[in-house]
Write a protein that holds these residues in place. Structure first.
Motif, PDB file in Angstrom:
ATOM      1  N   THR A  19      38.161  34.259  35.566  1.00 49.98           N
ATOM      2  CA  THR A  19      38.427  33.293  34.497  1.00 49.98           C
ATOM      3  C   THR A  19      37.751  31.958  34.776  1.00 49.98           C
ATOM      4  O   THR A  19      37.133  31.359  33.888  1.00 49.98           O
ATOM      5  CB  THR A  19      39.946  33.079  34.358  1.00 49.98           C
ATOM      6  OG1 THR A  19      40.572  34.333  34.068  1.00 49.98           O
ATOM      7  CG2 THR A  19      40.246  32.094  33.240  1.00 49.98           C
TER       8      THR A  19
ATOM      9  N   LEU B 282      41.172  38.056  39.261  1.00 51.81           N
ATOM     10  CA  LEU B 282      41.297  37.689  37.848  1.00 51.81           C
ATOM     11  C   LEU B 282      41.174  36.178  37.657  1.00 51.81           C
ATOM     12  O   LEU B 282      40.523  35.710  36.706  1.00 51.81           O
ATOM     13  CB  LEU B 282      42.633  38.187  37.289  1.00 51.81           C
ATOM     14  CG  LEU B 282      42.763  39.707  37.120  1.00 51.81           C
ATOM     15  CD1 LEU B 282      44.175  40.070  36.696  1.00 51.81           C
ATOM     16  CD2 LEU B 282      41.751  40.218  36.103  1.00 51.81           C
ATOM     17  N   ALA B 283      41.778  35.421  38.560  1.00 54.57           N
ATOM     18  CA  ALA B 283      41.689  33.964  38.463  1.00 54.57           C
ATOM     19  C   ALA B 283      40.252  33.500  38.674  1.00 54.57           C
ATOM     20  O   ALA B 283      39.764  32.593  37.979  1.00 54.57           O
ATOM     21  CB  ALA B 283      42.611  33.315  39.487  1.00 54.57           C
TER      22      ALA B 283
ATOM     23  N   ASN C  15      43.912  25.378  32.168  1.00 46.77           N
ATOM     24  CA  ASN C  15      43.361  26.508  31.419  1.00 46.77           C
ATOM     25  C   ASN C  15      42.636  26.088  30.142  1.00 46.77           C
ATOM     26  O   ASN C  15      42.688  26.783  29.125  1.00 46.77           O
ATOM     27  CB  ASN C  15      44.472  27.508  31.059  1.00 46.77           C
ATOM     28  CG  ASN C  15      45.204  28.026  32.274  1.00 46.77           C
ATOM     29  OD1 ASN C  15      44.594  28.334  33.288  1.00 46.77           O
ATOM     30  ND2 ASN C  15      46.522  28.107  32.181  1.00 46.77           N
TER      31      ASN C  15
ATOM     32  N   MET D  98      45.731  30.473  47.133  1.00 45.98           N
ATOM     33  CA  MET D  98      46.436  31.664  46.665  1.00 45.98           C
ATOM     34  C   MET D  98      46.717  32.626  47.821  1.00 45.98           C
ATOM     35  O   MET D  98      47.785  33.242  47.884  1.00 45.98           O
ATOM     36  CB  MET D  98      45.625  32.358  45.571  1.00 45.98           C
ATOM     37  CG  MET D  98      45.507  31.544  44.295  1.00 45.98           C
ATOM     38  SD  MET D  98      44.546  32.369  42.998  1.00 45.98           S
ATOM     39  CE  MET D  98      45.682  33.669  42.498  1.00 45.98           C
TER      40      MET D  98
ATOM     41  N   SER E  50      36.350  28.140  43.185  1.00 43.21           N
ATOM     42  CA  SER E  50      37.121  29.371  43.293  1.00 43.21           C
ATOM     43  C   SER E  50      37.509  29.665  44.733  1.00 43.21           C
ATOM     44  O   SER E  50      38.563  30.260  44.991  1.00 43.21           O
ATOM     45  CB  SER E  50      36.319  30.548  42.724  1.00 43.21           C
ATOM     46  OG  SER E  50      36.131  30.400  41.341  1.00 43.21           O
TER      47      SER E  50
ATOM     48  N   LEU F  48      44.097  41.268  43.488  1.00 41.64           N
ATOM     49  CA  LEU F  48      43.912  41.406  42.038  1.00 41.64           C
ATOM     50  C   LEU F  48      44.127  40.082  41.333  1.00 41.64           C
ATOM     51  O   LEU F  48      43.332  39.699  40.457  1.00 41.64           O
ATOM     52  CB  LEU F  48      44.876  42.460  41.486  1.00 41.64           C
ATOM     53  CG  LEU F  48      44.786  42.708  39.972  1.00 41.64           C
ATOM     54  CD1 LEU F  48      43.373  43.163  39.592  1.00 41.64           C
ATOM     55  CD2 LEU F  48      45.823  43.745  39.526  1.00 41.64           C
ATOM     56  N   GLU F  49      45.187  39.378  41.695  1.00 43.82           N
ATOM     57  CA  GLU F  49      45.451  38.073  41.078  1.00 43.82           C
ATOM     58  C   GLU F  49      44.315  37.091  41.357  1.00 43.82           C
ATOM     59  O   GLU F  49      43.874  36.349  40.470  1.00 43.82           O
ATOM     60  CB  GLU F  49      46.768  37.498  41.598  1.00 43.82           C
ATOM     61  CG  GLU F  49      48.013  38.228  41.116  1.00 43.82           C
ATOM     62  CD  GLU F  49      48.353  39.426  41.986  1.00 43.82           C
ATOM     63  OE1 GLU F  49      47.530  39.757  42.872  1.00 43.82           O
ATOM     64  OE2 GLU F  49      49.425  40.021  41.788  1.00 43.82           O
ATOM     65  N   ILE F  50      43.835  37.107  42.590  1.00 41.97           N
ATOM     66  CA  ILE F  50      42.748  36.193  42.957  1.00 41.97           C
ATOM     67  C   ILE F  50      41.469  36.553  42.202  1.00 41.97           C
ATOM     68  O   ILE F  50      40.743  35.676  41.720  1.00 41.97           O
ATOM     69  CB  ILE F  50      42.514  36.234  44.485  1.00 41.97           C
ATOM     70  CG1 ILE F  50      43.749  35.707  45.212  1.00 41.97           C
ATOM     71  CG2 ILE F  50      41.297  35.409  44.864  1.00 41.97           C
ATOM     72  CD1 ILE F  50      43.676  35.851  46.712  1.00 41.97           C
TER      73      ILE F  50
ATOM     74  N   GLN G  32      49.391  35.528  47.460  1.00 43.02           N
ATOM     75  CA  GLN G  32      48.904  36.228  46.277  1.00 43.02           C
ATOM     76  C   GLN G  32      47.997  37.392  46.689  1.00 43.02           C
ATOM     77  O   GLN G  32      47.303  37.343  47.694  1.00 43.02           O
ATOM     78  CB  GLN G  32      48.125  35.261  45.380  1.00 43.02           C
ATOM     79  CG  GLN G  32      48.951  34.117  44.823  1.00 43.02           C
ATOM     80  CD  GLN G  32      49.969  34.586  43.804  1.00 43.02           C
ATOM     81  OE1 GLN G  32      49.726  35.520  43.053  1.00 43.02           O
ATOM     82  NE2 GLN G  32      51.132  33.934  43.781  1.00 43.02           N
TER      83      GLN G  32
END
Length: 233
Positions: A83, A79-80, A212, A67, A60, A75-77, A72
């Protein structure tokens, strides 16, 4: 973090160090690779060890570096990262009986239980009495995170002196997983689990590609192993 094992701190720390040796030889070079890539993407060098302290997630962190460099947002980081690291929730189930109540040691171990830490502790198996000692789990986790942060810091310091474009720095993470897998397949039970997991991964990649599909592949492998174990009694 207190427990009655603290009456003998040196023996416990020595045992934890022995258990963590495979991680030492993997985390430091991987952390250096991350630190180098972090700096070469134009990011603040202090961010590399700081991310190792606060986030502490190898794959990560590599993803976050890419990212951030691409602009980026947090928030995007986040969430990624959630996941990608959701699988860690499964690892903790194997050690719930070791922490009957909520303690600082339990909270830290939940945070610091990485793929490699889990693999090393699981590979030790029930025959290794040292992994059953009170306080040994979080000590192994502390040492492993220390190796990672040291590697990140060294890489950040060296990032400005390493030529850009060097290939293979991030492959060290894959190499470490291969070594840990070889340690686990020495016993028949883990050999079967590794075979089922490998077949599930190959089938998932062939059917759905490599993007994914980590969580579905892991879920399929867990179900297959559980069915095999139930059939074997």
């Amino acid at each position: 973090m207190t427990d009655h094992a603290l009456d003998l701190p040196m023996p416990l720390w020595r045992r934890a160090f022995v258990l963590s040796l495979p991680i030492l030889v993997g985390y430091v070079p991987i952390g250096i690779g991350f630190g180098v890539l972090w700096v070469q993407r134009g990011l603040d060098p202090l961010g590399a060890p700081l991310l190792g302290l606060v986030v502490y997630a190898g794959a990560s962190q590599f993803m976050a570096a890419a990212m951030l460099a691409a602009g980026q947002g947090p928030l995007e980081i986040a969430l990624a990262t959630l996941t990608m690291n959701a699988r860690h929730a499964l690892y903790g189930l194997a050690f719930l009986d070791r922490f009957p109540g909520w303690t600082a040691a339990k909270g830290y171990f939940a945070f610091a239980l990485t793929d490699e830490t889990y693999a090393v502790l699981a590979a030790a198996g029930p025959g290794r009495e040292d992994v059953r000692l009170p306080g040994i789990l979080w000590r192994v986790a502390v040492l492993n995170q220390a190796y990672w942060v040291i590697g990140c810091a060294l890489g950040a310091l060296a990032g400005g002196y390493v030529p850009a474009g060097i290939k293979g720095l991030d492959f060290a993470l894959t190499a470490l997983f291969v070594v840990l897998l070889l340690e686990q397949v020495r016993s028949g039970v883990t050999r079967r689990a590794a075979l089922v997991g490998g077949l599930a991964a190959a089938a998932g990649a062939a059917l759905f590609g490599t993007a994914n599909t980590l969580l579905p592949i892991m879920a399929a492998a867990l179900v297959a192993v559980a069915l095999l174990n139930r059939k074997a009694g």
